[in-house]
Write a protein that holds these residues in place. Structure first.
Motif, PDB file in Angstrom:
ATOM      1  N   LYS A  66      21.490 -46.529  37.068  1.00 63.62           N
ATOM      2  CA  LYS A  66      22.458 -47.155  36.168  1.00 63.62           C
ATOM      3  C   LYS A  66      21.887 -48.351  35.414  1.00 63.62           C
ATOM      4  O   LYS A  66      22.445 -48.774  34.417  1.00 63.62           O
ATOM      5  CB  LYS A  66      23.693 -47.599  36.957  1.00 63.62           C
ATOM      6  N   HIS A  67      20.776 -48.892  35.855  1.00 60.08           N
ATOM      7  CA  HIS A  67      20.158 -50.058  35.215  1.00 60.08           C
ATOM      8  C   HIS A  67      19.026 -49.589  34.303  1.00 60.08           C
ATOM      9  O   HIS A  67      18.264 -48.703  34.675  1.00 60.08           O
ATOM     10  CB  HIS A  67      19.590 -51.014  36.274  1.00 60.08           C
ATOM     11  N   GLY A  68      18.937 -50.202  33.115  1.00 57.25           N
ATOM     12  CA  GLY A  68      17.880 -49.784  32.209  1.00 57.25           C
ATOM     13  C   GLY A  68      17.641 -50.772  31.087  1.00 57.25           C
ATOM     14  O   GLY A  68      18.064 -51.930  31.135  1.00 57.25           O
ATOM     15  N   LEU A  69      16.977 -50.298  30.054  1.00 55.56           N
ATOM     16  CA  LEU A  69      16.620 -51.105  28.892  1.00 55.56           C
ATOM     17  C   LEU A  69      17.469 -50.685  27.705  1.00 55.56           C
ATOM     18  O   LEU A  69      17.628 -49.498  27.426  1.00 55.56           O
ATOM     19  CB  LEU A  69      15.137 -50.904  28.549  1.00 55.56           C
ATOM     20  N   HIS A  70      18.014 -51.667  27.002  1.00 53.18           N
ATOM     21  CA  HIS A  70      18.824 -51.423  25.818  1.00 53.18           C
ATOM     22  C   HIS A  70      18.123 -52.038  24.620  1.00 53.18           C
ATOM     23  O   HIS A  70      17.662 -53.178  24.667  1.00 53.18           O
ATOM     24  CB  HIS A  70      20.210 -52.066  26.006  1.00 53.18           C
ATOM     25  N   ILE A  71      18.002 -51.275  23.540  1.00 54.20           N
ATOM     26  CA  ILE A  71      17.438 -51.785  22.289  1.00 54.20           C
ATOM     27  C   ILE A  71      18.363 -51.349  21.156  1.00 54.20           C
ATOM     28  O   ILE A  71      18.881 -50.232  21.165  1.00 54.20           O
ATOM     29  CB  ILE A  71      15.992 -51.293  22.066  1.00 54.20           C
ATOM     30  N   TYR A  92      19.473 -46.521  24.869  1.00 51.52           N
ATOM     31  CA  TYR A  92      19.454 -46.977  26.262  1.00 51.52           C
ATOM     32  C   TYR A  92      18.545 -46.023  27.015  1.00 51.52           C
ATOM     33  O   TYR A  92      18.631 -44.800  26.849  1.00 51.52           O
ATOM     34  CB  TYR A  92      20.873 -46.938  26.841  1.00 51.52           C
ATOM     35  N   ASN A  93      17.669 -46.565  27.834  1.00 51.92           N
ATOM     36  CA  ASN A  93      16.764 -45.729  28.614  1.00 51.92           C
ATOM     37  C   ASN A  93      16.715 -46.218  30.052  1.00 51.92           C
ATOM     38  O   ASN A  93      16.667 -47.423  30.300  1.00 51.92           O
ATOM     39  CB  ASN A  93      15.353 -45.748  28.021  1.00 51.92           C
ATOM     40  N   SER A  94      16.762 -45.286  30.977  1.00 56.65           N
ATOM     41  CA  SER A  94      16.667 -45.602  32.392  1.00 56.65           C
ATOM     42  C   SER A  94      15.874 -44.497  33.074  1.00 56.65           C
ATOM     43  O   SER A  94      16.099 -43.317  32.809  1.00 56.65           O
ATOM     44  CB  SER A  94      18.062 -45.695  33.006  1.00 56.65           C
ATOM     45  N   ALA A  95      14.970 -44.893  33.921  1.00 55.15           N
ATOM     46  CA  ALA A  95      14.163 -43.910  34.649  1.00 55.15           C
ATOM     47  C   ALA A  95      14.028 -44.361  36.096  1.00 55.15           C
ATOM     48  O   ALA A  95      13.889 -45.548  36.375  1.00 55.15           O
ATOM     49  CB  ALA A  95      12.791 -43.761  34.006  1.00 55.15           C
ATOM     50  N   LEU A 108      16.858 -40.875  31.808  1.00 62.25           N
ATOM     51  CA  LEU A 108      18.061 -40.858  30.979  1.00 62.25           C
ATOM     52  C   LEU A 108      17.810 -41.543  29.649  1.00 62.25           C
ATOM     53  O   LEU A 108      17.156 -42.584  29.600  1.00 62.25           O
ATOM     54  CB  LEU A 108      19.198 -41.607  31.676  1.00 62.25           C
ATOM     55  N   TYR A 109      18.359 -40.989  28.576  1.00 64.40           N
ATOM     56  CA  TYR A 109      18.263 -41.609  27.261  1.00 64.40           C
ATOM     57  C   TYR A 109      19.584 -41.398  26.539  1.00 64.40           C
ATOM     58  O   TYR A 109      20.061 -40.264  26.436  1.00 64.40           O
ATOM     59  CB  TYR A 109      17.108 -41.006  26.455  1.00 64.40           C
TER      60      TYR A 109
END
Length: 191
Positions: A66-71, A92-95, A108-109
């Motif tokens: 559920k935690h990731g990077l947002h640009i 949003y991307n999370s791996a 996830l993207y």
């Protein structure tokens, strides 16, 4: 259809730093505003989709994904000192990966693109707060590798990609501090 419905639930929130290139200061003249937001993203879904077996097996793993990077990139054109129209493109991307024998993992993207309307409230000549609303196209992709067991009991990895597309919407609030006529820094939060 359950997959598409679940993808709509995936909203993201970001506390991020914001750099805006501005053509004019806070006046009534039209100007172009470009902003780039990069920061922490959090998926608000409270349970995983049943198709994502790697996430349904382990709740700690699901919480990790559920935690990731947002640009995000925003373009706004000012029509009045308090009103701007433009567009937003964000991702949003999370791996994450499980520590099992086959290397189960999720990547996830989420991508969003849509028009925006932005309301500015100028506190003084260097500080302003804003609210931005948007509605547009959202896509979701999850590329995962999961553990499968054949009839003989042998474990192996199976790769799959799930995709979904729909309409999405968002609301963002933020604060900008004007450094000079061409640059401002700020903080924002979006859902």
């Amino acid at each position: 259809m359950k997959t598409l419905r679940t993808f709509i639930i995936f909203l993201f929130t970001a506390a991020c730093f914001n750099a805006n290139a501005q053509e004019n200061t806070f006046n009534s003249n039209p100007y172009h505003n470009f902003s780039l937001d990069i920061g922490y993203g959090y998926r608000l879904a409270n349970s995983p989709n049943e198709l994502f077996t790697t996430q349904t097996k382990d709740s700690d793993y699901f919480n990790k994904v559920k935690h990731g990077l947002h640009i995000s990139f925003n373009y706004d054109f000012r029509f009045k000192s308090y009103l701007e129209f433009g567009f937003k493109a964000s991702g949003y991307n999370s791996a994450a990966s499980l520590e099992d024998s086959v290397g189960s993992k999720d990547d996830l993207y989420i991508f969003y693109l849509g028009p925006t309307i932005k309301y500015n409230y100028h506190i003084n000549s260097t500080n302003s707060v804003y609210a931005r609303a948007t509605i547009g196209y959202i896509s979701f992709r999850n590329s995962l590798t999961e553990e499968i067991v054949n009839n003989l009991g042998v474990k192996s990895g199976s790769s799959k990609t799930y995709r979904g597309y729909n309409f999405g919407m968002g609301i963002e609030i933020g604060y900008d501090y004007k450094v000079n006529d061409y640059l401002s820094l700020g903080v924002s939060s979006a859902i």
